[in-house]
Write a protein that holds these residues in place. Structure first.
Motif, PDB file in Angstrom:
ATOM      1  N   ASN A 416       0.835  -1.207   0.000  1.00  0.00           N
ATOM      2  CA  ASN A 416       0.000   0.000   0.000  1.00  0.00           C
ATOM      3  C   ASN A 416       0.864   1.248   0.000  1.00  0.00           C
ATOM      4  N   GLU A 417       2.008   1.141   0.662  1.00  0.00           N
ATOM      5  CA  GLU A 417       2.955   2.254   0.680  1.00  0.00           C
ATOM      6  C   GLU A 417       3.455   2.529  -0.743  1.00  0.00           C
ATOM      7  N   VAL A 419       1.861   1.845  -3.537  1.00  0.00           N
ATOM      8  CA  VAL A 419       0.774   2.431  -4.324  1.00  0.00           C
ATOM      9  C   VAL A 419       0.597   3.908  -3.965  1.00  0.00           C
ATOM     10  N   ALA A 420       0.809   4.243  -2.673  1.00  0.00           N
ATOM     11  CA  ALA A 420       0.605   5.624  -2.228  1.00  0.00           C
ATOM     12  C   ALA A 420       1.783   6.526  -2.582  1.00  0.00           C
ATOM     13  N   ALA A 421       2.929   5.921  -2.906  1.00  0.00           N
ATOM     14  CA  ALA A 421       4.138   6.739  -3.117  1.00  0.00           C
ATOM     15  C   ALA A 421       4.008   7.639  -4.340  1.00  0.00           C
TER      16      ALA A 421
ATOM     17  N   VAL B  67       2.228   6.729   5.142  1.00  0.00           N
ATOM     18  CA  VAL B  67       1.297   6.295   4.100  1.00  0.00           C
ATOM     19  C   VAL B  67      -0.110   6.810   4.345  1.00  0.00           C
ATOM     20  N   LYS B  70      -0.403  10.505   3.685  1.00  0.00           N
ATOM     21  CA  LYS B  70      -0.255  10.712   2.241  1.00  0.00           C
ATOM     22  C   LYS B  70      -1.534  10.339   1.511  1.00  0.00           C
ATOM     23  N   THR B  71      -2.070   9.172   1.920  1.00  0.00           N
ATOM     24  CA  THR B  71      -3.282   8.689   1.277  1.00  0.00           C
ATOM     25  C   THR B  71      -4.435   9.656   1.513  1.00  0.00           C
ATOM     26  N   GLN B 241      -4.329   2.567 -11.372  1.00  0.00           N
ATOM     27  CA  GLN B 241      -4.096   1.835 -10.104  1.00  0.00           C
ATOM     28  C   GLN B 241      -2.874   2.349  -9.355  1.00  0.00           C
ATOM     29  N   GLN B 242      -2.345   3.486  -9.747  1.00  0.00           N
ATOM     30  CA  GLN B 242      -1.102   3.952  -9.142  1.00  0.00           C
ATOM     31  C   GLN B 242      -1.333   5.055  -8.135  1.00  0.00           C
ATOM     32  N   ILE B 243      -2.585   5.496  -7.997  1.00  0.00           N
ATOM     33  CA  ILE B 243      -2.847   6.607  -7.102  1.00  0.00           C
ATOM     34  C   ILE B 243      -3.555   6.077  -5.867  1.00  0.00           C
ATOM     35  N   ALA B 244      -3.085   6.496  -4.718  1.00  0.00           N
ATOM     36  CA  ALA B 244      -3.641   5.969  -3.477  1.00  0.00           C
ATOM     37  C   ALA B 244      -4.965   6.647  -3.148  1.00  0.00           C
TER      38      ALA B 244
END
Lengths: 421, 290
Positions: A416-417, A419-421, B67, B70-71, B241-244
Motif C-alpha cells: 500500500n505504501e 501504491v501511495a508513493a 502512508v 499521504k493517502t 491503479q497507481q494513485i492511493a
C-alpha cells in the motif's frame, strides 16, 4: 383364450398395482435421485470456460454453475463463506490461508482414476526427472494431507490431496516486439529507464512482489534465500526498489485483472509488463504483435487445482468427484493446452489432440499447420514456434512459485505504501 | 403527562428498526472488529489497539509523510478539486436551466438530457475515456495531426487529471439536481425586486440567488464529498491503479482478509467524512431549510 387373457390381465393389473405401491414407498427418493445436479464452481473467470461446462453437461447431465471472482476473492470466500460453493478452483499458494480454517476436505485419490498419472511436477517437483525451483509455495509442499480433515500439510505423499491440479503455467514478461525493437532477455528490463512510463506491474501484492523480486535479483541488487518467503528486511528492500522506480515515473499503470493487462498492451500504453500467457494470446488474436518473453533468470510459476469443501456430501460429492475425473480424462486437458495452459494429466490430453498440435504446444516444434485457439481464432501461422519452447524447457525453467509469505500482513502494508508513493 | 404520544412512536418504529439493523448494527460491528486481532484466516476477539497504531505507523516521522497521511492528503486533494469544479459547473447548468430556459417542457427535456449519461453503468462511462485520452488515443492523434505537439501527451491518462475529469463527468449531476431544485423555489418576484432596486446581474446572483440556493449547494456538496472520499473504483481505473485512495487501501486489506486493519481504516475514514459533513451542515441548517 379369453380366460388366459383375463388372467394375464389381472396379473398385469396387480403387477402394476404392486409396482405403484412399491413405487409409492420409494417414490420420493427415486424422484429426488433423478433431479439434475448443479455444481457451484467458485474460481477466477479465466479458468471458467463456457465450452467446458457445456461439454461436461452433455457428457454427464450435471450442470456447472460458474461463480467468477478475482484470485483474492476466491480465498476470501473459501475462508468466510464455505457453504456458498460445491467446488473450488484455487491456486496452491492460497491453501496456506484456506486449509487452517478446516473448510476443505482432503480429496481421496482412490476415487480419482488418473491420480497416479498427474504430472510429477506436482507430486515430486520434477520435470523429466530433473528437480525444478521450489522457492515460494511450490505445489509439492502443500499437496498432501495426513487425513481428509487434517489442517496441516503432510511432507510425504499420502492418499489425500488438498487440490487436484487443473491448470498451471510459468509466467514471465510480455513485450511488444514491434515497439521495443530489440531483444529482451532479463527481468531487469522491467525497470530499465528506457521504458519509463511504458512499463506495468501486477497490482496483486503477493504476485507483484514476486515479480519485483525477480527484477531485484536480475539487477544484481540482492539474492534472496527464498523469494516466496521474505523477511521484513527483504520486503523493505524490494518495496524500496519499486517506490524509487515509481517516483522516477517508470510505471504507466498497475494492473489487476486479465483484461486490464490485455488492454494496456493492445493499446500501446505499455510495451513491457508482467503478463499471463493467455493474455499474450488474447493480444495476439487482435492482430497485435506480443511476445511472452522467456528470460534468462527463469519463470515465476503458478498452479491451480480443484478442492472440495467439507459442506459437500452425498450425491453432490459424487458429482464433484465425477467432474474432477471427467476433467482429468483428456477433453478438458486438450482444450486448456490449446489455450496455452498446461494440463495436469498429459497422457490423456495428448490422446485428444492432433499430433501436430501436440508437437507445437508441448514439444516446442514448429507448427506443421496453422494453430487455432479452441474457438477458432488463428494463433500461429504454420512454421511458427511457441514462445518459451517445449513443456520441459518452459516448466523446467521455474525460478519460483506464487506464494503467501509468513510476513503477508506486513507485505500488504508495504505494498500500500508503494501504491501511495 | 397522561399520554405517551404512542402513535408517533409507532410511526417511527419501522424506520428506526431498519436504521438500527442496517446502519447502526453494522457500524458497531465494524467498530468492534477494528479492535480485534487476526491471523491470515481467522478473527480473534481479543481487544487490541494495534490496528490503529499500525494505521498511523511512521506518522511521527517529520521527514517524510506516512502512508496514511499521504493517502488522506491525496484523497482530500481530489475531494476539494472535484467539489470546486462540480459546484461551479453544477451551479452554471442549474442557473441556465432555472432562469434562462423559459418553458417548463423545455426545462424538463434538458433536465432529462442531463441524466442520459446515467443510463449506462459508471464503469463503462469511465472506461470509455481510455481510448480517447490514451497515448494512441483520439485526443493525442488530433494534437499530433494538428502539429500542436511532437510526441503524445502522457498526462492525459492515468494521472490526477484523468481522475478529476472522470469524477466531474460522473458526479456533476449530483450538484445540478439539488441546486436546480432550490433555484426553482426562488420566488421570481425577488429577482425582479433586485433588478428594480438597480442591482447588476452579478449582484443579483451573488446576493440573492446564491444565498437562497445554500441548501441545494450543501446537499450537492455532501453527495460529492462523501462519494469521492469513499471511492476506489474511479481512482483505480482512471489513475492506472497507481494513485492511493483511502477506499483502495481498505479494499486491498479486505481482499487479504485483514479485516481488523480494514475496519480501523474504515472507522477513521467514517470519522473524517462525518467531520466534513458536519462542517458543511454548519453552513446551513438543513432541517430548518428543507
Amino acid at each position: 383364450m379369453s380366460d388366459s387373457s383375463n388372467k394375464l390381465d389381472t396379473t398385469r393389473r396387480s403387477l402394476i398395482k404392486g409396482a405403484a405401491a412399491a413405487g409409492g414407498a420409494i417414490a420420493f427418493p427415486f424422484v429426488h435421485a433423478q433431479e439434475k445436479i448443479t455444481l457451484r464452481y467458485l474460481g477466477t473467470a479465466v479458468n471458467q470456460d463456457k465450452a467446458i461446462a457445456e461439454k461436461f453437461e452433455a457428457d454427464t447431465g450435471i450442470k456447472i454453475q460458474y461463480i467468477p471472482v478475482t484470485t483474492d476473492d476466491v480465498t476470501k470466500r473459501a475462508v468466510t463463506a464455505p457453504n456458498s460453493f460445491d467446488l473450488i478452483d484455487t491456486e496452491y499458494f492460497s491453501l496456506k490461508k484456506i486449509l487452517p480454517t478446516g473448510n476443505l476436505l482432503g480429496i481421496d485419490t482412490k476415487r480419482i482414476k488418473n491420480a497416479d498419472k498427474i504430472t510429477p511436477l506436482f507430486t515430486k517437483g520434477e520435470i523429466g526427472g530433473k528437480k525444478v525451483g521450489d522457492q515460494g509455495t511450490a505445489p509439492k509442499k502443500v499437496m498432501y494431507l495426513e487425513s481428509p480433515t487434517s489442517k496441516t500439510f503432510s511432507a510425504a505423499p499420502t492418499q489425500f490431496m488438498t487440490l487436484i491440479p487443473t491448470v498451471y503455467n510459468a509466467d514471465t514478461l510480455g513485450i511488444r516486439p514491434d515497439l521495443i525493437k530489440r531483444p529482451i532477455s532479463s527481468w531487469a528490463e522491467l525497470l530499465n529507464p528506457e521504458f519509463k512510463g511504458k512499463s506495468a506491474i501486477l497490482n496483486i501484492p503477493s504476485i507483484g512482489i514476486m515479480d519485483a523480486a525477480m527484477v531485484v535479483e536480475a539487477a544484481g541488487l540482492y539474492k534472496y534465500p527464498d523469494k516466496g518467503n521474505m523477511t521484513k528486511k527483504e520486503i523493505d528492500l524490494t518495496i524500496k526498489v519499486l517506490i524509487e522506480a515509481k517516483k522516477n515515473g517508470q510505471f504507466r499503470a498497475l494492473w489487476k485483472d486479465f483484461n486490464e493487462s490485455v488492454n494496456l498492451m493492445a493499446s500501446g500504453e505499455v510495451v513491457i509488463q508482467s503478463m499471463w500467457s493467455p493474455a499474450v494470446t488474447a493480444v495476439r488474436t487482435k492482430g497485435i504483435a506480443c511476445t511472452f518473453q522467456p528470460l534468462k533468470e527463469g519463470y515465476r510459476a503458478w498452479a491451480a487445482g480443484f478442492g472440495v469443501p467439507k459442506s459437500v456430501t452425498g450425491r453432490k460429492a459424487d458429482a464433484v468427484y465425477e467432474f474432477i475425473n471427467w476433467f482429468l480424462d483428456g477433453w478438458a486437458g486438450a482444450y486448456l493446452n490449446r489455450q496455452g495452459y498446461y494440463s495436469a494429466v498429459l497422457e490423456t490430453a495428448k490422446a485428444k489432440m492432433e499430433p501436430y498440435e501436440w508437437a507445437y504446444w508441448m514439444e516446442g516444434k514448429a507448427a506443421a499447420k496453422d494453430i487455432k485457439s479452441p474457438n477458432g481464432d488463428l494463433l500461429q501461422k504454420a512454421g511458427g514456434v511457441r514462445d518459451g519452447g517445449s513443456y520441459e524447457e518452459r516448466m523446467g525453467g521455474i525460478a519460483c512459485w506464487n506464494a503467501i509469505m509468513d510476513e503477508n500482513a506486513y507485505m500488504v502494508q508495504k505494498w500500500n505504501e508503494f501504491v501511495a508513493a | 403527562m397522561k399520554s405517551l404520544h404512542l402513535p408517533p412512536w409507532l410511526q417511527a418504529t419501522p424506520f428506526a428498526l431498519v436504521f438500527a439493523l442496517f446502519l447502526v448494527l453494522p457500524l458497531l460491528l465494524v467498530a468492534t472488529v477494528s479492535f480485534w486481532q487476526a491471523t491470515d484466516y481467522e478473527l480473534i476477539p481479543a481487544f487490541t489497539v494495534k490496528n490503529y497504531v499500525d494505521v498511523f505507523n511512521g506518522c511521527a516521522n517529520t521527514e517524510e509523510l506516512c502512508v496514511t497521511l499521504k493517502t488522506y492528503l491525496s484523497t482530500l486533494k481530489f475531494c476539494v478539486l472535484v467539489w470546486a469544479i462540480t459546484l461551479l459547473l453544477g451551479f452554471l447548468v442549474a442557473y441556465f436551466l432555472a432562469f434562462h430556459v423559459q418553458s417548463t417542457s423545455m426545462q424538463t427535456l434538458l433536465f432529462v438530457l442531463c441524466t442520459v449519461p446515467f443510463w449506462t453503468s459508471n464503469v463503462i462511462r469511465m472506461i470509455s475515456w481510455v481510448p480517447l485520452l490514451g497515448r494512441n488515443g483520439l485526443v493525442n492523434q488530433g494534437l499530433l495531426g494538428l502539429g500542436v505537439v511532437d510526441s503524445p501527451v502522457e498526462w492525459l491518462l492515468f494521472s490526477d487529471f484523468s481522475v478529476v475529469l472522470a469524477f466531474v463527468h460522473l458526479y456533476t449531476m449530483f450538484m445540478i439536481v439539488p441546486i436546480f431544485n432550490s433555484m426553482k423555489r426562488i420566488d421570481p418576484a425577488l429577482i425582479e425586486a433586485s433588478r428594480d432596486s438597480g442591482a447588476t446581474g452579478w449582484q443579483t446572483v451573488w446576493n440573492v440567488v446564491v444565498p437562497l440556493c445554500r441548501t441545494g449547494i450543501v446537499i450537492g456538496s455532501i453527495f460529492v464529498v462523501t462519494i469521492v472520499m469513499g471511492d476506489f473504483v474511479t481512482i483505480g481505473v482512471m489513475g492506472g491503479q497507481q494513485i492511493a485512495s483511502v477506499g483502495k487501501v481498505i479494499q486491498v486489506q479486505t481482499s487479504y482478509l485483514q479485516f481488523p486493519m480494514a475496519a480501523a481504516n474504515a472507522v477513521i475514514l467514517l470519522a473524517t467524512t462525518l467531520m466534513m459533513v458536519w462542517a458543511l451542515t454548519r453552513v446551513v441548517d438543513l432541517r430548518r431549510e428543507l
